[in-house]
Design a protein around this motif. Structure first.
Motif, short mmCIF file in Angstrom:
data_model
loop_
_atom_site.label_atom_id
_atom_site.label_comp_id
_atom_site.label_asym_id
_atom_site.label_seq_id
_atom_site.Cartn_x
_atom_site.Cartn_y
_atom_site.Cartn_z
N ARG A 180 0.81 -1.22 0.00
CA ARG A 180 0.00 0.00 0.00
C ARG A 180 0.84 1.27 0.00
N HIS A 181 2.11 1.14 0.41
CA HIS A 181 2.97 2.32 0.45
C HIS A 181 3.31 2.82 -0.95
N PHE A 182 3.19 1.96 -1.96
CA PHE A 182 3.52 2.33 -3.34
C PHE A 182 2.43 3.26 -3.86
N CYS A 183 2.83 4.44 -4.31
CA CYS A 183 1.91 5.51 -4.67
C CYS A 183 1.35 5.29 -6.08
N GLN A 184 0.07 4.97 -6.14
CA GLN A 184 -0.54 4.75 -7.45
C GLN A 184 -1.41 5.94 -7.84
N LEU A 185 -1.11 6.48 -9.00
CA LEU A 185 -1.80 7.67 -9.51
C LEU A 185 -2.40 7.33 -10.87
N SER A 186 -3.66 7.64 -11.05
CA SER A 186 -4.28 7.43 -12.35
C SER A 186 -3.66 8.37 -13.38
N GLY A 187 -3.48 7.86 -14.58
CA GLY A 187 -3.03 8.70 -15.68
C GLY A 187 -4.16 9.05 -16.62
N ASP A 188 -5.38 8.64 -16.28
CA ASP A 188 -6.56 8.92 -17.10
C ASP A 188 -7.61 9.56 -16.21
N ASP A 189 -7.95 10.81 -16.49
CA ASP A 189 -8.94 11.52 -15.66
C ASP A 189 -10.25 10.77 -15.56
N GLU A 190 -10.72 10.21 -16.67
CA GLU A 190 -12.04 9.58 -16.66
C GLU A 190 -12.06 8.27 -15.86
N LEU A 191 -10.88 7.73 -15.54
CA LEU A 191 -10.79 6.50 -14.76
C LEU A 191 -10.35 6.76 -13.32
N ALA A 192 -10.22 8.01 -12.93
CA ALA A 192 -9.72 8.32 -11.59
C ALA A 192 -10.65 7.81 -10.50
N LEU A 193 -11.96 7.89 -10.73
CA LEU A 193 -12.91 7.44 -9.70
C LEU A 193 -12.77 5.93 -9.43
N PRO A 194 -12.88 5.06 -10.43
CA PRO A 194 -12.69 3.64 -10.14
C PRO A 194 -11.27 3.29 -9.70
N ALA A 195 -10.28 4.01 -10.19
CA ALA A 195 -8.90 3.74 -9.75
C ALA A 195 -8.75 4.04 -8.27
N ASN A 196 -9.32 5.15 -7.81
CA ASN A 196 -9.25 5.48 -6.39
C ASN A 196 -9.99 4.45 -5.55
N ALA A 197 -11.13 3.98 -6.04
CA ALA A 197 -11.88 2.96 -5.32
C ALA A 197 -11.08 1.67 -5.19
N ALA A 198 -10.21 1.40 -6.18
CA ALA A 198 -9.40 0.18 -6.17
C ALA A 198 -8.13 0.33 -5.35
N GLY A 199 -7.78 1.57 -4.98
CA GLY A 199 -6.59 1.75 -4.16
C GLY A 199 -5.63 2.82 -4.61
N ALA A 200 -5.90 3.49 -5.74
CA ALA A 200 -5.07 4.61 -6.14
C ALA A 200 -5.30 5.79 -5.19
N VAL A 201 -4.39 6.75 -5.20
CA VAL A 201 -4.47 7.85 -4.24
C VAL A 201 -4.50 9.22 -4.90
N GLY A 202 -4.68 9.24 -6.21
CA GLY A 202 -4.72 10.53 -6.89
C GLY A 202 -4.63 10.38 -8.39
N CYS A 203 -4.44 11.50 -9.06
CA CYS A 203 -4.39 11.51 -10.52
C CYS A 203 -3.41 12.57 -10.99
N ILE A 204 -2.54 12.19 -11.91
CA ILE A 204 -1.76 13.18 -12.66
C ILE A 204 -2.60 13.53 -13.87
N SER A 205 -3.13 14.74 -13.86
CA SER A 205 -4.33 15.09 -14.61
C SER A 205 -4.10 16.11 -15.71
N VAL A 206 -4.80 15.92 -16.83
CA VAL A 206 -4.88 16.95 -17.86
C VAL A 206 -5.96 17.96 -17.48
N THR A 207 -7.13 17.45 -17.07
CA THR A 207 -8.27 18.31 -16.77
C THR A 207 -7.96 19.32 -15.67
#
Length: 293
Positions: A180-207
């Protein structure tokens, strides 16, 4: 180590040159509106059309203007290992907190080649790295097994990943393979919600370039496990996420910023050109839907 809404900043141009004054204003605006870190010279920053001198100046200005208020994750990727190391050395020297390093593009290395590339970087500079996997652009996919191996070999270097593979199962692959210490960031804005639900902690975002406050509030809601609020904000942002890619990025993003701020020009560098009229209409509609125009 990093979390929340992290814009992959555009690089403003004016009359063909880096518009330093506009970039400084953009950095301030992002921080004032809740962005938790900044990424200069990523894909959205048109890094592939910057000379090394320009690339380094953009990073330097970002670090100067952020002035320690938020971390700077400097875009350091290259299809040339030595050039990536050059960018990383400069970024560390000027005060960036980490490097975003994309999988080498065009060369199409094997997984063994990727291990060798990233291992060489880890062994030759002491700077935390966020891996960046975007196979749709690089034609190279950093597979979960490779990510896990790098994180195990060099736990102080490979601290996270920006994943734009579109494969949400990888959030669980990485979490279970590394921790869990490994920082997972979504690279797709439209997938940030399900990625966070799965364990990601943020998004490197265009929007987030265009809607930093909404993107920051969305990430705050996710971090608080308030997914009802997160869905509400996501619904506002969703058309904008897609509008950002109605034409070659960052064309729609720069157009949107020129609509929101009169101090950013709708100017790109060849081979990119301003987005089409159809894309502009999609951006206009999405900005209105999000309450930004």
């Amino acid at each position: 180590m990093f979390s929340g809404s992290i814009p992959a900043l555009v690089t403003p141009f004016r009359d063909g040159a880096f518009d330093e004054a506009a970039f400084r204003r953009l950095v301030d605006w992002q921080i004032e509106n809740g962005s938790s870190a900044l990424v200069p010279c990523g894909t959205t920053g048109e890094n592939s059309t910057l000379s090394n001198a320009e690339h380094h100046r953009v990073i330097e200005v970002c670090v100067e203007q952020a002035a320690g208020r938020v971390p700077v994750i400097a875009g350091c990727g290259s299809n040339d290992t030595m050039n990536a190391l050059l960018h990383m050395n400069f970024s560390k020297k000027c005060g960036a907190q980490a490097a975003l390093v994309v999988g080498p593009y065009y060369n199409k290395p094997s997984q063994e080649g990727l291990l060798a590339h990233f291992s060489y970087l880890a062994e030759n500079i002491d700077l935390p790295v966020i891996l960046y996997n975007v196979p749709g652009r690089t034609v190279t996919d950093i597979m979960p097994e490779t990510v896990c191996e790098l994180a195990k070999r060099y736990p102080d270097t490979f601290v996270g990943i920006k994943d734009a593979s579109g494969d949400l199962s990888r959030v669980t692959d990485h979490r279970m393979g590394i921790g869990r210490h490994f920082c997972q960031l979504s690279g797709d804005d439209e997938l940030a919600l399900p990625a966070n639900a799965a364990g990601a902690v943020g998004c490197i975002s265009v929007t987030a370039n265009v809607a930093p406050r909404l993107c920051a509030d969305f990430q705050t809601a996710c971090a608080a496990n308030d997914f009802e609020k997160a869905r509400e904000i996501n619904d506002k942002l969703y058309p904008l996420h897609y509008a950002m890619f109605e034409d070659s990025s960052p064309g729609p993003c720069k157009y949107a910023l020129s609509r929101v701020h009169d101090w950013i020009e709708n100017e790109l560098r060849l081979p990119l050109v301003p987005c089409s009229e159809e894309a502009m209409k999609a951006v206009d509609k999405a900005l209105e839907h999000a309450g930004l125009a």
